[in-house]
Design a protein around this motif. Structure first.
Motif, PDB file in Angstrom:
ATOM      1  N   UNK A 131       0.842  -1.189   0.000  1.00 14.47           N
ATOM      2  CA  UNK A 131       0.000   0.000   0.000  1.00 14.47           C
ATOM      3  C   UNK A 131       0.877   1.238   0.000  1.00 14.47           C
ATOM      4  N   UNK A 132       0.284   2.372  -0.331  1.00 15.65           N
ATOM      5  CA  UNK A 132       1.004   3.636  -0.214  1.00 15.65           C
ATOM      6  C   UNK A 132       1.349   3.880   1.252  1.00 15.65           C
ATOM      7  N   UNK A 157       7.321   1.978  -8.824  1.00 11.80           N
ATOM      8  CA  UNK A 157       6.018   2.627  -8.739  1.00 11.80           C
ATOM      9  C   UNK A 157       6.170   4.142  -8.829  1.00 11.80           C
ATOM     10  N   UNK A 158       5.685   4.782  -9.893  1.00  8.01           N
ATOM     11  CA  UNK A 158       5.801   6.243  -9.978  1.00  8.01           C
ATOM     12  C   UNK A 158       4.997   6.906  -8.851  1.00  8.01           C
ATOM     13  N   UNK A 159       5.652   7.772  -8.112  1.00  6.22           N
ATOM     14  CA  UNK A 159       4.956   8.426  -7.005  1.00  6.22           C
ATOM     15  C   UNK A 159       5.732   9.668  -6.582  1.00  6.22           C
ATOM     16  N   UNK A 160       4.986  10.673  -6.142  1.00  5.24           N
ATOM     17  CA  UNK A 160       5.560  11.934  -5.652  1.00  5.24           C
ATOM     18  C   UNK A 160       4.971  12.205  -4.282  1.00  5.24           C
ATOM     19  N   UNK A 161       5.830  12.516  -3.315  1.00  4.96           N
ATOM     20  CA  UNK A 161       5.374  12.846  -1.970  1.00  4.96           C
ATOM     21  C   UNK A 161       6.160  14.045  -1.471  1.00  4.96           C
ATOM     22  N   UNK A 162       5.451  14.974  -0.846  1.00  4.41           N
ATOM     23  CA  UNK A 162       6.123  16.099  -0.183  1.00  4.41           C
ATOM     24  C   UNK A 162       5.989  15.926   1.321  1.00  4.41           C
ATOM     25  N   UNK A 163       7.094  16.000   2.020  1.00 10.10           N
ATOM     26  CA  UNK A 163       7.075  15.848   3.468  1.00 10.10           C
ATOM     27  C   UNK A 163       6.598  17.131   4.135  1.00 10.10           C
ATOM     28  N   UNK A 164       6.307  17.024   5.421  1.00  5.57           N
ATOM     29  CA  UNK A 164       5.781  18.177   6.155  1.00  5.57           C
ATOM     30  C   UNK A 164       6.766  19.333   6.186  1.00  5.57           C
ATOM     31  N   UNK A 165       8.058  19.018   6.125  1.00  4.21           N
ATOM     32  CA  UNK A 165       9.061  20.090   6.146  1.00  4.21           C
ATOM     33  C   UNK A 165       9.446  20.564   4.744  1.00  4.21           C
ATOM     34  N   UNK A 166       8.705  20.112   3.725  1.00  6.32           N
ATOM     35  CA  UNK A 166       8.875  20.660   2.380  1.00  6.32           C
ATOM     36  C   UNK A 166       9.801  19.898   1.467  1.00  6.32           C
ATOM     37  N   UNK A 167      10.396  18.788   1.920  1.00  9.13           N
ATOM     38  CA  UNK A 167      11.233  17.998   1.024  1.00  9.13           C
ATOM     39  C   UNK A 167      10.360  17.232   0.029  1.00  9.13           C
ATOM     40  N   UNK A 211       7.304  18.320 -11.339  1.00  8.38           N
ATOM     41  CA  UNK A 211       7.631  16.940 -11.693  1.00  8.38           C
ATOM     42  C   UNK A 211       6.718  16.466 -12.823  1.00  8.38           C
ATOM     43  N   UNK A 212       7.331  15.820 -13.802  1.00  8.41           N
ATOM     44  CA  UNK A 212       6.603  15.188 -14.906  1.00  8.41           C
ATOM     45  C   UNK A 212       6.955  13.706 -14.888  1.00  8.41           C
ATOM     46  N   UNK A 213       5.993  12.858 -14.533  1.00  8.56           N
ATOM     47  CA  UNK A 213       6.184  11.418 -14.568  1.00  8.56           C
ATOM     48  C   UNK A 213       5.735  10.903 -15.927  1.00  8.56           C
ATOM     49  N   UNK A 214       6.667  10.332 -16.681  1.00  8.43           N
ATOM     50  CA  UNK A 214       6.401  10.011 -18.075  1.00  8.43           C
ATOM     51  C   UNK A 214       6.293   8.495 -18.293  1.00  8.43           C
ATOM     52  N   UNK A 215       5.390   8.115 -19.202  1.00  9.08           N
ATOM     53  CA  UNK A 215       5.210   6.730 -19.623  1.00  9.08           C
ATOM     54  C   UNK A 215       5.449   6.674 -21.130  1.00  9.08           C
ATOM     55  N   UNK A 216       6.419   5.862 -21.552  1.00 15.93           N
ATOM     56  CA  UNK A 216       6.903   5.881 -22.934  1.00 15.93           C
ATOM     57  C   UNK A 216       6.614   4.540 -23.607  1.00 15.93           C
ATOM     58  N   UNK A 217       5.946   4.542 -24.749  1.00 16.15           N
ATOM     59  CA  UNK A 217       5.768   3.280 -25.479  1.00 16.15           C
ATOM     60  C   UNK A 217       7.089   2.821 -26.091  1.00 16.15           C
ATOM     61  N   UNK A 218       7.242   1.515 -26.203  1.00 16.97           N
ATOM     62  CA  UNK A 218       8.429   0.939 -26.850  1.00 16.97           C
ATOM     63  C   UNK A 218       8.056  -0.461 -27.307  1.00 16.97           C
TER      64      UNK A 218
END
Length: 244
Positions: A131-132, A157-167, A211-218
């Motif tokens: 799980x997340x 797993x593509x994912x973006x998280x910002x912590x409480x202190x801004x990281x 942030x740009x999370x990209x999915x590329x065909x191949x």
């Protein structure tokens, strides 16, 4: 500044070439590689040869550590295949990669977490599955890592998280393998549900981070056929479908 983030290539040269072609016209200033580069039943030597001349800032993942340090009989099949195929100069390159890497004062590259190449950063595995991760779990794993931008891989797993202190913590997903199963710490599967090669782009501007999370065909059929030819129907299914 634009940074392209590659992770978990796992010897999938067709996927890597598609990602490199996709990022080429996008004004990228720096491309980084977060490890798990060659392990798998695909194209380990060819993938190493593609990357070595590029000189990208690169760290090792758990699979580099395993295939370089474990006895063949203790390796999983993906590490054993790569270890048996790689040349001495390619292993020397992998052996020289650091476990983590800082770029300037603001960017930290890790494979799993700052403390472990096997730990999940933005996901948690328990008896119910994967799980997340909660905010408190992520904060504990980030600890006091002194970076405004933390780049991680390992879970595909593509994912973006910002912590409480801004990281900002960014997992770009896997270039080479869109799904896998694991037995530790509990049996679980990770699935993106699509066969695309994935990577990320972070743009650093005076206004902040985008942030740009990209999915590329191949040609994932070619990769799946290589997996089948090397006796890995499980990989072939993952490569074709993004499912385990």
């Amino acid at each position: 500044m634009k940074i392209a983030i590659l992770a978990d290539i796992h010897g999938n040269l067709p996927a890597l070439d598609a990602v490199l072609a996709d990022l080429a016209p996008r004004g990228i200033d720096l491309t980084v590689n977060l490890g798990d580069i060659v392990s798998g039943p695909l194209f380990p030597c060819e993938t190493a040869d593609r990357l070595m001349p590029l000189g990208l800032p690169t760290i090792r993942g758990n699979h580099e550590r395993q295939l370089l340090t474990e006895a063949p009989e203790r390796m999983g099949p993906s590490d054993r295949f790569a270890a048996g195929a790689l040349r001495a100069d390619q292993k020397h390159w992998l052996a020289g990669l650091p476990a983590t890497l800082r770029i300037g004062d603001d960017i930290l590259m890790v494979h799993g977490t700052p403390a472990s190449d096997l730990a999940y950063f933005l996901e948690t595995v328990d008896a119910a599955g994967v799980r997340a991760a909660s905010a408190s779990e992520i904060e504990a794993r980030a600890a006091d890592a002194p970076a405004r931008l933390i780049l991680c891989g390992h879970t595909h797993t593509p994912r973006i998280v910002r912590t409480a202190d801004g990281r900002l913590i960014v997992n770009p997903g896997s270039v080479g393998v869109p799904a896998y199963s694991d037995d530790e710490p509990f049996p679980h599967g990770v699935e993106t549900g699509a066969p695309h090669a994935r990577y990320g782009i972070v743009e650093i501007t005076p206004a902040g981070l985008a942030v740009d999370l990209r999915a590329v065909p191949y040609d994932w059929e070619a990769a799946a056929a290589a997996a089948e030819a090397n006796g890995r129907s499980d990989w072939a299914r993952a490569l074709r479908t993004g499912r385990v």
